[in-house]
Design a protein around this motif. Structure first.
Motif, PDB file in Angstrom:
ATOM      1  N   LEU A   1     -16.888  51.569  -2.055  1.00 53.68           N
ATOM      2  CA  LEU A   1     -16.845  52.443  -3.151  1.00 53.68           C
ATOM      3  C   LEU A   1     -18.111  53.211  -3.227  1.00 53.68           C
ATOM      4  O   LEU A   1     -18.008  54.385  -3.698  1.00 53.68           O
ATOM      5  N   ALA A   2     -19.261  52.938  -2.474  1.00 54.20           N
ATOM      6  CA  ALA A   2     -20.355  53.817  -2.444  1.00 54.20           C
ATOM      7  C   ALA A   2     -19.976  55.180  -1.405  1.00 54.20           C
ATOM      8  O   ALA A   2     -20.412  56.300  -1.880  1.00 54.20           O
ATOM      9  N   LEU A   3     -19.198  54.995  -0.758  1.00 51.82           N
ATOM     10  CA  LEU A   3     -18.583  56.159   0.172  1.00 51.82           C
ATOM     11  C   LEU A   3     -17.832  56.909  -0.685  1.00 51.82           C
ATOM     12  O   LEU A   3     -17.943  58.152  -0.413  1.00 51.82           O
ATOM     13  N   VAL A   4     -16.973  56.342  -1.495  1.00 52.26           N
ATOM     14  CA  VAL A   4     -16.099  57.103  -2.413  1.00 52.26           C
ATOM     15  C   VAL A   4     -17.047  58.137  -3.394  1.00 52.26           C
ATOM     16  O   VAL A   4     -16.990  59.177  -3.718  1.00 52.26           O
ATOM     17  N   SER A   5     -18.021  57.518  -3.831  1.00 52.27           N
ATOM     18  CA  SER A   5     -19.111  58.050  -4.823  1.00 52.27           C
ATOM     19  C   SER A   5     -19.715  59.270  -4.053  1.00 52.27           C
ATOM     20  O   SER A   5     -19.779  60.374  -4.783  1.00 52.27           O
TER      21      SER A   5
ATOM     22  N   VAL B   1     -16.256  45.652  -0.654  1.00 52.47           N
ATOM     23  CA  VAL B   1     -15.703  46.657  -1.581  1.00 52.47           C
ATOM     24  C   VAL B   1     -16.749  47.643  -2.006  1.00 52.47           C
ATOM     25  O   VAL B   1     -16.571  48.660  -2.353  1.00 52.47           O
ATOM     26  N   ALA B   2     -18.029  47.127  -2.494  1.00 52.96           N
ATOM     27  CA  ALA B   2     -18.946  47.873  -3.127  1.00 52.96           C
ATOM     28  C   ALA B   2     -19.673  48.970  -2.087  1.00 52.96           C
ATOM     29  O   ALA B   2     -19.791  50.041  -2.232  1.00 52.96           O
TER      30      ALA B   2
ATOM     31  N   ASP C   1     -26.586  47.746  -4.243  1.00 51.48           N
ATOM     32  CA  ASP C   1     -25.760  46.433  -4.985  1.00 51.48           C
ATOM     33  C   ASP C   1     -25.011  45.792  -4.004  1.00 51.48           C
ATOM     34  O   ASP C   1     -24.721  44.449  -3.776  1.00 51.48           O
ATOM     35  N   ALA C   2     -24.173  46.711  -2.921  1.00 51.06           N
ATOM     36  CA  ALA C   2     -23.345  46.215  -1.915  1.00 51.06           C
ATOM     37  C   ALA C   2     -24.254  44.892  -1.077  1.00 51.06           C
ATOM     38  O   ALA C   2     -23.670  43.970  -0.867  1.00 51.06           O
ATOM     39  N   ARG C   3     -25.492  45.386  -0.459  1.00 51.49           N
ATOM     40  CA  ARG C   3     -26.167  44.447   0.201  1.00 51.49           C
ATOM     41  C   ARG C   3     -26.664  43.233  -0.549  1.00 51.49           C
ATOM     42  O   ARG C   3     -26.727  42.147   0.093  1.00 51.49           O
ATOM     43  N   VAL C   4     -26.859  43.323  -1.893  1.00 47.59           N
ATOM     44  CA  VAL C   4     -27.371  42.065  -2.594  1.00 47.59           C
ATOM     45  C   VAL C   4     -26.067  41.476  -2.695  1.00 47.59           C
ATOM     46  O   VAL C   4     -26.271  40.114  -2.607  1.00 47.59           O
ATOM     47  N   ARG C   5     -25.005  41.887  -3.113  1.00 43.01           N
ATOM     48  CA  ARG C   5     -23.982  41.056  -3.137  1.00 43.01           C
ATOM     49  C   ARG C   5     -23.546  40.257  -1.844  1.00 43.01           C
ATOM     50  O   ARG C   5     -23.277  39.116  -1.953  1.00 43.01           O
TER      51      ARG C   5
ATOM     52  N   GLU D   1     -11.114  50.158  -6.646  1.00 38.85           N
ATOM     53  CA  GLU D   1     -11.594  49.635  -7.937  1.00 38.85           C
ATOM     54  C   GLU D   1     -10.637  48.502  -8.151  1.00 38.85           C
ATOM     55  O   GLU D   1     -11.183  47.523  -8.784  1.00 38.85           O
ATOM     56  N   GLN D   2      -9.439  48.219  -8.042  1.00 39.88           N
ATOM     57  CA  GLN D   2      -8.752  47.089  -8.192  1.00 39.88           C
ATOM     58  C   GLN D   2      -9.311  46.021  -7.047  1.00 39.88           C
ATOM     59  O   GLN D   2      -9.271  44.994  -7.681  1.00 39.88           O
ATOM     60  N   ALA D   3      -9.500  46.495  -5.947  1.00 38.18           N
ATOM     61  CA  ALA D   3     -10.223  45.194  -4.965  1.00 38.18           C
ATOM     62  C   ALA D   3     -11.479  44.824  -5.556  1.00 38.18           C
ATOM     63  O   ALA D   3     -11.761  43.662  -5.496  1.00 38.18           O
ATOM     64  N   PHE D   4     -12.283  45.682  -5.998  1.00 34.28           N
ATOM     65  CA  PHE D   4     -13.499  45.313  -6.614  1.00 34.28           C
ATOM     66  C   PHE D   4     -13.346  44.263  -7.819  1.00 34.28           C
ATOM     67  O   PHE D   4     -14.103  43.237  -7.910  1.00 34.28           O
ATOM     68  N   ALA D   5     -12.413  44.568  -8.856  1.00 34.97           N
ATOM     69  CA  ALA D   5     -12.184  43.700  -9.946  1.00 34.97           C
ATOM     70  C   ALA D   5     -11.748  42.417  -9.361  1.00 34.97           C
ATOM     71  O   ALA D   5     -12.237  41.226  -9.794  1.00 34.97           O
ATOM     72  N   ARG D   6     -10.980  42.252  -8.491  1.00 36.11           N
ATOM     73  CA  ARG D   6     -10.374  40.998  -7.891  1.00 36.11           C
ATOM     74  C   ARG D   6     -11.393  40.214  -7.074  1.00 36.11           C
ATOM     75  O   ARG D   6     -11.573  39.005  -7.384  1.00 36.11           O
ATOM     76  N   ALA D   7     -12.446  41.012  -6.427  1.00 33.68           N
ATOM     77  CA  ALA D   7     -13.234  40.199  -5.861  1.00 33.68           C
ATOM     78  C   ALA D   7     -14.472  39.551  -6.964  1.00 33.68           C
ATOM     79  O   ALA D   7     -15.104  38.545  -6.633  1.00 33.68           O
ATOM     80  N   CYS D   8     -14.789  40.180  -7.853  1.00 37.01           N
ATOM     81  CA  CYS D   8     -15.540  39.772  -8.675  1.00 37.01           C
ATOM     82  C   CYS D   8     -15.015  38.610  -9.421  1.00 37.01           C
ATOM     83  O   CYS D   8     -15.767  37.761  -9.777  1.00 37.01           O
ATOM     84  N   ARG D   9     -13.669  38.633  -9.927  1.00 38.14           N
ATOM     85  CA  ARG D   9     -13.014  37.702 -10.487  1.00 38.14           C
ATOM     86  C   ARG D   9     -13.410  36.155  -9.492  1.00 38.14           C
ATOM     87  O   ARG D   9     -13.417  35.126  -9.977  1.00 38.14           O
ATOM     88  N   LEU D  10     -13.071  36.352  -8.020  1.00 42.31           N
ATOM     89  CA  LEU D  10     -13.081  35.368  -7.346  1.00 42.31           C
ATOM     90  C   LEU D  10     -14.553  34.776  -7.066  1.00 42.31           C
ATOM     91  O   LEU D  10     -14.895  33.734  -6.923  1.00 42.31           O
TER      92      LEU D  10
END
Length: 372
Positions: free
Chosen positions: A273-277, A269-270, A292-296, A251-260
């Motif tokens: 996170l899917a595997l975590v879900s 990261v998405a 969503d990961a593939r689109v991103r 979750e921390q990594a995803f926030a950073r990646a989105c800011r970048l």
């Protein structure tokens, strides 16, 4: 927006009444300012500084600075501004022509290292090996060139599942980086070593190396790479059944990646996170995150192709496990991509997924799909 020092340099209003276009120090300062801005995540401001440096170097006719400024522009566009690889390649090829004319073998080696890196991202592995081998041949014992070239060559070999050769090159790259204090090169090489351990199921080794990689990124404040080792570390923690720790890191990594705004890191990261879900029992959310990961990951015009295969592999894995209706399509796309790009482990994984779907032979009865 550019700062007043850059505006002054552009206007030729340097201190003491002397035009910055006449001073090497002005070009060097602009390149340093550009690199610092890009490292801090202000890519647009950094590019303004570098382009100004190019203009001033061209006006002064300083060949070495003309080359250095164009190499800096190419590296910035390729590494920090996704979707701009073509412009970056143009700058590098121009710099390469200048380097060959001036006989600057060190610059030529550095340029070929970056050309190899771009071809690695695009899964043009034979071309990548050509450029990187040429870079190493020209570099001699210069650690500033040998280290990155070894790191990228090891990355190519890792994508192709040539893990023994990859570990040798990446380990040499990391050792080289430690000797010369090139912490960013060290962080990148460690990240790729950690990825190999993760792919080979060596979970404890993966966690150890990836924690070291994230620590190096954090100590050097290299925030633009940090989501990459964090994503891999989160997945390794998940494989080790530490679901909540994995979730926190990711979750921390995803926030950073989105800011970048980096599509590759967001997609990486998405996916994790899917595997975590899924591990937490939310299968529907897992598939939504994978889509969503593939689109991103493919949002930029120059995506990291191996990552797309890695995301497809996760989609196929979960698809088989949960009997998703699109599983056959995902497996077909993975197989097509992996075979075409010579991603050997991904090709094997596609065959395993196909066998789980009941496909009786290598190219057995399945939808005729093409990767797009």
């Amino acid at each position: 927006l550019p700062g007043t020092d850059i505006e002054a340099a552009w206007a030729g209003q340097g201190g003491g009444g002397t035009s910055p276009a006449e001073g090497r120090a002005s070009v060097d300062a602009l390149l340093e300012a550009g690199a610092a801005a890009i490292d801090a995540g202000a890519a647009d401001a950094g590019l303004v500084s570098i382009r100004t440096a190019i203009a001033l170097a061209d006006e002064a006719g300083a060949a070495d600075q003309q080359i250095a400024a164009r190499v800096a522009l190419g590296e910035a566009l390729i590494h920090s501004v996704r979707g701009r690889d073509e412009e970056g390649l143009g700058a590098l090829h121009t710099a390469d022509a200048m380097a060959r004319t001036s006989g600057d073998s060190r610059a030529a080696a550095r340029i070929r290292t970056e050309l190899g890196y771009v071809n690695f991202l695009r899964a043009r592995y034979d071309r990548a090996v050509h450029w990187l081998s040429d870079a190493l041949a020209r570099a001699g014992d210069d650690p500033q060139v040998v280290g990155p070239a070894r790191a990228y060559l090891g990355s190519v070999e890792s994508d192709r599942a040539e893990y023994t050769a990859a570990l040798a090159n990446l380990t040499e790259a990391a050792d080289c980086a430690r000797r010369v204090g090139a912490t960013r090169q060290q962080a990148y090489a460690l990240s790729m070593i950690g990825r190999i351990h993760l792919l080979r199921g060596q979970t404890d080794d993966a966690i150890r190396v990836l924690r070291e990689a994230t620590g190096v990124c954090e100590s050097d404040r290299w925030l633009s790479l940090l989501p990459w080792p964090q994503a891999l570390l989160g997945e390794a923690l998940l494989v080790g059944d530490d679901v909540e720790s994995a979730r926190g890191v990711l979750e921390q990594a995803f926030a950073r990646a989105c800011r970048l705004g980096d599509p590759c890191w967001e997609g990486t990261v998405a996916r994790a996170l899917a595997l975590v879900s899924e591990a937490r029992g939310d299968v529907e959310e897992a598939f939504m995150r994978l889509e969503d990961a593939r689109v991103r990951g493919r949002r930029a015009g120059d995506p990291y192709v191996w990552l797309d295969a890695y995301i497809l592999d996760a989609m196929a894995t979960l698809g088989v496990r949960h009997d998703h209706p699109q599983t056959a399509a995902w497996v077909g796309q993975l197989q097509s991509l992996a075979e075409r790009a010579d991603m050997r482990e991904m090709a094997v994984r596609a065959l395993v997924h196909g066998a789980q779907l009941g496909w009786p032979q290598r190219w057995g009865p399945r939808p005729r799909l093409t990767y797009c």
